[in-house]
Design a protein around this motif. Structure first.
Motif: not given
Length: 115
Positions: A46-65
């Protein structure tokens, strides 16, 4: 060639923290989005987290925070800081980059959380 080398995994008690690192080479790191995935025993990756080239981030719900992904373009390294770890975070954690039409994976680093 593309290389991704993870480190920083280990055994930690529930509630503890770890910081994973992924040293990258063989591609233009500063222009690449980087991701962390994990695979727990008997489960799909499963995907946990992603950071774009300009440092925008996304997280799966279970790890947010609890988890923070970051990057240091001077060191070609992406990090995953994990706090308040839970037994369900036990998994092999992988660093991934999508480059020239395919995904490249590191060898993974084991995170074990004891309750």
């Amino acid at each position: 060639q593309v290389q991704l080398v993870e480190s920083g995994g280990g055994l930690v008690q529930a509630g503890g923290s770890l910081r994973l690192s992924c040293a990258a080479s063989g591609f233009p790191f500063r222009r690449a989005a980087m991701s962390w995935y994990r695979q727990a025993p008997g489960k799909e990756r499963e995907s946990v987290a992603t950071i774009s080239a300009d440092s925008n981030t996304k997280y799966t719900d279970s790890v947010k925070g609890r988890f923070i992904i970051s990057r240091d373009n001077t060191k070609n390294t992406v990090y995953l800081y994990m706090k308040n770890l839970k037994p369900e975070d036990l998994a092999v954690y992988y660093c991934i980059v999508h480059y020239i039409g395919r995904d490249y994976w590191g060898q993974g680093t084991q995170v074990t959380v004891s309750s």
